[in-house]
Each structure stands twice: as C-alpha cells, then as structure tokens.
Write an enzyme that holds these catalytic residues in place. Sequence first.
Site, PDB file in Angstrom:
ATOM      1  N   GLU A 143       0.822  -1.204   0.000  1.00 12.60           N
ATOM      2  CA  GLU A 143       0.000   0.000   0.000  1.00 12.60           C
ATOM      3  C   GLU A 143       0.858   1.258   0.000  1.00 12.60           C
ATOM      4  O   GLU A 143       0.557   2.231  -0.714  1.00 12.60           O
ATOM      5  CB  GLU A 143      -0.926  -0.001   1.218  1.00 12.60           C
ATOM      6  CG  GLU A 143      -1.974  -1.091   1.227  1.00 12.60           C
ATOM      7  CD  GLU A 143      -3.096  -0.858   0.240  1.00 12.60           C
ATOM      8  OE1 GLU A 143      -3.096   0.201  -0.426  1.00 12.60           O
ATOM      9  OE2 GLU A 143      -3.992  -1.722   0.137  1.00 12.60           O
ATOM     10  N   ASP A 283      -4.410  -9.512  -8.339  1.00 13.07           N
ATOM     11  CA  ASP A 283      -4.775  -8.690  -9.487  1.00 13.07           C
ATOM     12  C   ASP A 283      -3.621  -7.893 -10.107  1.00 13.07           C
ATOM     13  O   ASP A 283      -3.309  -8.037 -11.296  1.00 13.07           O
ATOM     14  CB  ASP A 283      -5.927  -7.753  -9.123  1.00 13.07           C
ATOM     15  CG  ASP A 283      -5.691  -6.980  -7.819  1.00 13.07           C
ATOM     16  OD1 ASP A 283      -4.673  -7.227  -7.144  1.00 13.07           O
ATOM     17  OD2 ASP A 283      -6.530  -6.120  -7.495  1.00 13.07           O
ATOM     18  N   GLU A 376     -18.451  -5.287  -3.131  1.00 10.87           N
ATOM     19  CA  GLU A 376     -17.091  -5.815  -3.004  1.00 10.87           C
ATOM     20  C   GLU A 376     -17.002  -7.264  -3.457  1.00 10.87           C
ATOM     21  O   GLU A 376     -16.019  -7.668  -4.070  1.00 10.87           O
ATOM     22  CB  GLU A 376     -16.625  -5.675  -1.551  1.00 10.87           C
ATOM     23  CG  GLU A 376     -15.174  -6.056  -1.327  1.00 10.87           C
ATOM     24  CD  GLU A 376     -14.191  -5.050  -1.903  1.00 10.87           C
ATOM     25  OE1 GLU A 376     -12.976  -5.269  -1.755  1.00 10.87           O
ATOM     26  OE2 GLU A 376     -14.634  -4.035  -2.499  1.00 10.87           O
ATOM     27  N   GLU A 397     -12.027   0.802 -10.251  1.00 12.52           N
ATOM     28  CA  GLU A 397     -11.682  -0.139 -11.324  1.00 12.52           C
ATOM     29  C   GLU A 397     -12.662  -0.123 -12.494  1.00 12.52           C
ATOM     30  O   GLU A 397     -12.258  -0.250 -13.659  1.00 12.52           O
ATOM     31  CB  GLU A 397     -11.547  -1.551 -10.752  1.00 12.52           C
ATOM     32  CG  GLU A 397     -10.274  -1.802  -9.968  1.00 12.52           C
ATOM     33  CD  GLU A 397     -10.288  -1.201  -8.570  1.00 12.52           C
ATOM     34  OE1 GLU A 397      -9.218  -1.070  -7.956  1.00 12.52           O
ATOM     35  OE2 GLU A 397     -11.395  -0.836  -8.096  1.00 12.52           O
TER      36      GLU A 397
END
Length: 583
Positions: A143, A283, A376, A397
């Site tokens: 992150e 991902d 989600e 996204e």
Amino acid sequence: MMPPLLLSCRLSWTRLVLFLAISPSIFHLCNSHYGDPRAEAKRRQLREEVRGMFYHAYNNYMMYAFPHDELKPLTKTFTDSLSELGNLKLERLPQNYNGSALTLIESLSSLVILGDNTEFERAVIWLSKNLSFDVDARINLFECNIRVLGGLVSAHILATDSANRLVQGSYQNQLLILAKDLGERFLPAFETPTGLPYAWINLKYGVLVNETTETSTSGCGTLILEMGALSRLTGDPRFESAAIGALRKLWSMRSSLNLLGTTLNVETGEWIEYSSGIGAGVDSFYEYLVKAHILFGKEEYWRMFQSAYVGVQKYFRHGPWYHEADMRTGEATYWQLTSLQAFWPGLQVLVGDVDAANSSHREFVRVWEKYGVLPERYLLDHQIVHPTEKYYPLRPELAESTFYLYQATKDPWYIEVGESIVKSLNRHTKVRGGFASVRDVTTMQLEDHQHSFFLAETCKYLYLLFDDTFWVEHNYVFTTEGHPLPVLREWHDRLPEAYILSNWTFIKDDRQASKASSMSLQLCPATILSAWRQAPRIESACHIPDSRMDHRCLTDEDCGVDSTSCRRRSCSTSGYCGSWLFL
C-alpha cells in the site's frame, strides 16, 4: 509520443464464424465516431461534473483532515490510516503517528491532469518542507509503495517535465529526495532467504521482531514500476534490483499450469493459499507484468505475462466471468466476482483483447446497475451479494476499464456508462463533508471514510474519460494507483532493433507475428495490419500462432491458441488447424 486510438469495430457473426474456423487472426471492418458536436458538448459537461466531484472531495479533505491521511466525511474529521491499510485486525498500530498527508500525495497527479498548476505547486512546496518518513509507524509495503512512493515519483516527474508547471527555482527535486528516503526504508523488507519482501515494515526501525511472514502475490509482484522508476531517476539500482528479484522468485513458484496462489510465506517460499484468480491478492501482479514491459522494454516481463494470461483464460474464465481456481489443478474453487476484478477489461485493452474486455465489462456494468454501485463481492452461482462483503469503498476499477475501452473503440456507449457512474456516485455517496464509502450496497448505508484512491483514481479516470487531453498528448503508463509514469527512451535497457518508441509495438519482421497493444495502433485487436498478404500479423496477448503459415497440421500440437477467444485450436480430420470444437 501520442498513443493513437483503436477504431471501433463492427463484425458480423457470419464473418466471425467463417474466419475463426481457418485463421488465427481476423480482419475487422472498422469505423469511428468523431465530430458529433452534441456528443462533445456532453463530454465537456460531464468533465465539469467530475471536476466538481474532485474538488468537493479535495477541499473537504484540506479543510477537515489535512495534514492527516484521509478524510472522514460524515463527521468531518480525519483518520491517520496509512498504518491501517491492509491491517484488517488493526494490530500493532503506532501511538504517536499523526499522518503523512496521504490524500494530498495521492492528489498530486490528479491536480496536474485537471490543469491546476497553482494548487499542485502549493502542495509540492508544503510536502517539500514538512513531510518526513522518520516515524515510528508499521506500514504495509504494498500500500505504501503504490500510494506514497508512486505518488511522489510521479509528481516529481510532472514537476520537472517540459510543461513548466512550477515557478522557476521553487523546486529542487525535493519529492525525489523524499521518494529515495522512503525507498531506502523499504529495502530491509527484502532481506529474506527468498528475496520475497515482508508485507509489513516499520518506517523507522525496519522489520520488527516476530513480524508475520505471510504476504500476498500482489504484495511481492506490484513493486517493479515504482521502485524501477525510482532507480532510473536516482541512478541507484538497489530498488529495481530488489523488486525484480522478488518478481522472478514469485514467477519461479508458479504451478505447471502457470498459475499462482494468493498468499505465501516469504521465508520458506511456500504457498499458503492455493486458490487464486484475478481479484484481491493477485490482481496487480498481472497488471505490472504488462506495464513493466511497456515502461522498461524487457521481453522477460512480456514472456511471463503471456504464459500467465493463457493460464488465466484457460482456468479462470467462464464466459464473460472469471471465477477462482486451485493453482495446482485448475479446478474451480469459488464462483464469485470481486470488485477489484473490474480492472481486468482495462488490462485486456492494453494487450489487444478488446472483444473479451467488452464482454466482461458489460457484466460488471450490469451488476453496478443492479445495485447502484459495485459490491465488493458478488456470488456468481447465486447471483447475490456476499453476505459479509456488501460494501463499496469508492473503488475506481470500473471507471478505469470504461476509460480504456472508450479510448480503444470510441464507442459512445462507454460515455453513457461513465455518466451513469457519475450520477450514482453523486446520488449515493456525496455528502456535505466529501464522498463517503458505502457500507451496504443493498441499503446504501454509508461509512465514514473517503479513501485517498477516490482522488487518485476514481475521479481521475472519470475525468480522462470525458477529457483525454493529458493522455493523448503524452505516452504514459498509469500505475495500479493511477499515477502516470512516462514511457522514456532512456528507461529501456536494451531495445529490439525495430522497437517503435512512440508506443510499445514490437515488430520482428514482416514474416513473423508481432505483439501490439490496441492502445498503440489504429487497428482492431487480433487483426492483420492491412489487407495485403505481406503485412505482419498482429497478435493479442494469448495468441500462439499455428506452427505452419498455411495452417496445415498432423496433430493438435501443430495448432496454436486463438487470438480472440484464447482457446486452444485443434487439427481437423482434413489436416487444418481451427476452432472446430466451438463452431
């Protein structure tokens, strides 16, 4: 330097069947949608709506939360969340950490894209004087890398390019100095027997005693863009070396099916969770293989990606959806959609599989329209929201993939999708103090949190959908957090002879297949370059040509993988390769 746009395609089903049977590439008839003054007026109106969204979120952050990390829009307060990102159990939280202006860092490139050089300069000067990473805070490496290091590196590049955005003499590489300091604080995380980095590191003291050895595939495979760019800018190879070492080790751990699991042990190099997919935990690993190839020109990254992509298409794909599967056997494990998977169509556009991208994108849009936002987690086998993961934290996204698909096709339907997203966000998530996450998409109950990526990505991709001036005048790669990095000649270690520097198309010669991004050619995906026989073929990411140019075969092993469906072709009784099983 401008990446030309792919024209939109029209192809009849009859032509598809006829060509698919005998040829690994299909000639698409293309046309474009340009010059409609009403459509352009609509885009300008939507652009201004998104501009208003960004400043509503940004101004409230600056008023009620700055210099802390993120805004709590319902109570108009703040959270020092950098140490909480990825920390689901909220363990080992620091006692005296007062924030690192996370949302301001994340907003820097968005301010440039919106054309606000005045606020960009003000933010850069403040960070130059006040930001320090010498703090006793345990942070998630993944992150912090994509949000803070990526934000600083990108902003430094934007501050020093030829646009002259800052007053002359006001900037002396302070953001790069901060980025290098942060990168050096990352390096102890890589000091493991495997070279795979710890997921957590204390910015002041390094890896703590009894630190967890568990990390994710994304955590090890989503470092190369930011750390590689840092090395190129500073001339210090340690950052790129650490990131590429972790990536190579991770790739060596793939199964015989070219699949990777979700979580692993950084000290033993053993998998913990074998189930995998294209969503959370994995991902951005796929994303960074492609984008690292574009940014740094290494064929190694492309070879990894192509093998991994074929595995994804073979074992995860079910029609327009992608379920999860066991990396060892390929057997389906969880039939669920996660909102993070919505990045996948955008990635497919970059590698040329626009048809497949459009198919998946439409399913995500359908779920968005069903609830008003994207949950989600959505159970595909039951067509319902997951009972414990009903939230929508303002994720970008779907907007990201919509932007890429519009760039590739110029189909006005994607503008309509963008308009729907803008209306939904304003209707369901806008509050007086900013934009709030949705706790439960079935009731639209809100949560008191405005994530920094709402300004870094969600608003940015929506703005670019309606005004791509920044995009078309340059050649950028966007990181997984939406921070632009320029594709530069000097960043390519070693270029193939015919590497076209204005994009990333790689043409070996007229007799061999070539790799091409649909974002870099005025072509439909998986087509021939022109109607003339001598033109080179264009292959999408999963395409493996037949062994013979005339498509003759003796066994199935002589046949490749089809470029549009990513399915293995087979040998007919008459001795020709084709997609015979699917006609």
